[in-house]
Design a protein around this motif. Sequence first.
Motif, PDB file in Angstrom:
ATOM      1  N   UNK A 198     -38.770  75.348   9.476  1.00 50.92           N
ATOM      2  CA  UNK A 198     -39.720  75.569   9.986  1.00 50.92           C
ATOM      3  C   UNK A 198     -39.720  77.250   9.966  1.00 50.92           C
ATOM      4  N   UNK A 199     -39.021  77.609  10.373  1.00 50.36           N
ATOM      5  CA  UNK A 199     -38.309  78.986  11.141  1.00 50.36           C
ATOM      6  C   UNK A 199     -38.898  79.880  10.043  1.00 50.36           C
ATOM      7  N   UNK A 200     -37.677  79.495   9.023  1.00 44.61           N
ATOM      8  CA  UNK A 200     -38.291  79.971   7.471  1.00 44.61           C
ATOM      9  C   UNK A 200     -39.470  79.543   6.719  1.00 44.61           C
ATOM     10  N   UNK A 201     -39.837  79.019   6.833  1.00 46.64           N
ATOM     11  CA  UNK A 201     -40.802  78.517   6.305  1.00 46.64           C
ATOM     12  C   UNK A 201     -42.089  79.678   6.183  1.00 46.64           C
ATOM     13  N   UNK A 202     -42.249  79.215   8.207  1.00 52.36           N
ATOM     14  CA  UNK A 202     -42.913  80.215   9.055  1.00 52.36           C
ATOM     15  C   UNK A 202     -43.093  81.883   8.368  1.00 52.36           C
ATOM     16  N   UNK A 203     -41.712  82.216   8.230  1.00 53.71           N
ATOM     17  CA  UNK A 203     -41.715  84.125   8.585  1.00 53.71           C
ATOM     18  C   UNK A 203     -42.204  84.450   7.350  1.00 53.71           C
TER      19      UNK A 203
END
Length: 796
Positions: A375-380
């Motif tokens: 989620x960190x990656x995707x949201x970034x």
Amino acid sequence: MSINFKTLLNKEQYLAATSDAKYLRIIAGAGTGKTRTLTYRLSYLLTRGDMYPSQIVAITFTNKAANEMKERTLKILQDNNLNIMGTPTLSTFHSFCLRFLRKELPFYKKEFTRDFSIADETDQKDYFKRVVDKMHLTVDAKVLKAVVSYISGLKTKGIRPIDIDDDKNLFSKKIGFSIKDFYAEYQDQLLQANCVDFDDLLIFTRDILKENPEVRKNWSSKYKAFMIDEFQDTNDLQYELVKLFMNNETELSVVGDPDQTIYTWRGANHSIITDKLAKDFKTLETITLYNNYRSTQAILDKANMLIKHNKNREEKSLKAASGDNGNKVDLIRSESFKQDADNIAHKIEYFHSVNKVDYSDIAVIMRSNFQSRIFEQTFTKSRIPYILYDATAFYERFEVKCGLSFMRLLVNTSDSVSFERCIANPPLGIGDKTLEKIEDYCYSNRISEMEFCLTKLDSEEIKLSSKQKAGLVNLINAYKNCQINLSKADTPAKFEQAIQTYFVDVGLFRFIQDMDEKEARTTYGDNEHNRENNLKELLVDFKEFIERAMLDTTSENEPTLVDYLINISLTSASDTEEEKGKDAVNVMTAHVSKGLEFPIVFITGMLDGVFPSSHAINEGNLASIEEERRLFYVAITRAKKYLAVTTYTHDRFGDGYAIPSMFLKEIGFDVAKMTFGDFQVKNSYNPYSRYGNNSYYNQRPKSAPISSYMYPSDSDYGSDEKINLTPSKMIIASKPNNKQIIDTNVKYEVGDKIAHASFGIGTVIAVEGNKLTVKFEDEAQGIKKLIAGFKAFRKI
DNA sequence: AATTTTGTGATTTTT
DNA sequence: TCACAAAATT
């Protein structure tokens, strides 16, 4: 002006908030306004006028909850133009015990000083390793892990080394050495380091209270009322503590929901709230709150359906007070965890742009922390702002931990684990062997490693290479210099400057910068100065703490580094108070989500082995699965307007085929009918088999195109579906100035009329020193005893 | 030979 | 991110 409890609360809430029962139990289902009731109850007790605010203690599960309750209560008082003298104690069990031990520990356990440090989980591991060395044991990682978890199990139950009978202990036989000796050696290591762990905070407090009747008498007379939140997650030791802090006069009110017990692995025992309490306190009164104000009926239906599957519980079901059925609960299916995150991101963007929903009204809830990365990656990538409620909290990060170790060494020279970290980061050329020599010398001479460096470095007792010696000399020079600077510091900036210079001098900054550079080369370089920034952030955090402490007029003492270190050691993941105004999606584990609520909730990764966790499945007993089910129940009931649960066909490593969580079927998403290519999902969980017969460990179709494993879709994310949402904003309370002067000049006589904040108008019918007996005009209030001088009432 | 660096593989939940 | 083993360095 007085608080009109009746109009602000519903009937049950009103009864609960204003009950004068000596022992009160409030059973409050999810979303029934528990926090609201509790804050009003606190306001009630504060203004009832028969006790000082300082005589009231409210225990919460996290420090964040404590702060929130404090702010909300002060707001209620402020809104009603009420002032109170002093403040009640709002804290966790651990903080409360810490406060106790900071006063009492050095007197009753003479080996400790007031400046003891608190060992966190990482420190504990290091101490356990030392025990292995000291006892000359050879244990592999697995056994050590078992030993550590066994001991922590003992400690949460309050069992000390002397309580163990080694001859009868099966675990000792299994591991081939005495668990009693091991545990005792661990405690000794902590003691040498002037250090206590989380469990010791509770155990030592209990021991001192039990062994010293005069201390108990003194402390139990300090408090007149205890309020305990999240009582279903209280363990036996904590309950014992509460009783020790009470005397015959003390009032007790507890609030909890047995269906939300999610900490049995930490000893939580919900039979305390269901049975024990009523047995120990015969006059216990119970009020149940059942109207759910939070969620739509569609969401509550799912929660009710799910929790029905737990055998070990009392029947109870949630009903939406609004009667609003709301949007249907969605099941979102994807091929992989990556696609799952993409789908959620997509849906969030849709809500944000089409429904004009604030990001901060949205939460992504998961079972375990490892799920957060994607989620960190995707949201970034999708430019969605988010806040991660991280278990590896800021203070647990490597570079921050290094900085903190240097700081801890300043106030506690005995802290050997911190010493180790300091000479290894940056490395001074001192490795295992040399360190062992130093430690042996220190042990036999009964001095700490730091004392050795400060006084015995030139004594040639231990041969050090010139490089090693130079490194240590540099360290102690920086150390001494910093202590001088700190003692002279009188502004927050000077405090910060002292530590910053120290970090530079010992080479920590250089070291951390090098790490950043190396990592930037090997990774994609998205975080170039991450570690350095974190270390700087630590300095800012320290400065801000000093700033706040200097402004705090209620404390008499000068702020110190010790206060800072003590304070942060009890700060947890859920306490991370990100910038409040920030509009960002909230990403957290189900455990952290307890007590929170969001208009829109996504529960991600409903897979066998993820939720319920593989650990729970492997334990193979009903109780573990029931706890997972309660955890899912907690997650579901966080949602106010819209809920989606997600699952995917490939497991998180992308190489195996995942099985949907058993819980999906239980809430009406019939996974049994969903095919995975050439095999059908049967039961994902078999309580009698160690590895559940159909769990993904042993059933993976070898080769088949991924698309054939897709579920038939019934959730069209991103379509034009109408979602009815009224985003609600949290009201952030401003901090009123609560410093008040007690008005002792007014003398009362029999016949005087008074106006009371909560009870209205009354007549004084007896005066005894500063204690007044007042008969109120409102028949329901009757006759009350009040203390003169309280701002809660005044003469008219 | 001791120490540090580098590569690899596994990871529940938290006061 | 972290622990641990093997390789590289002093």
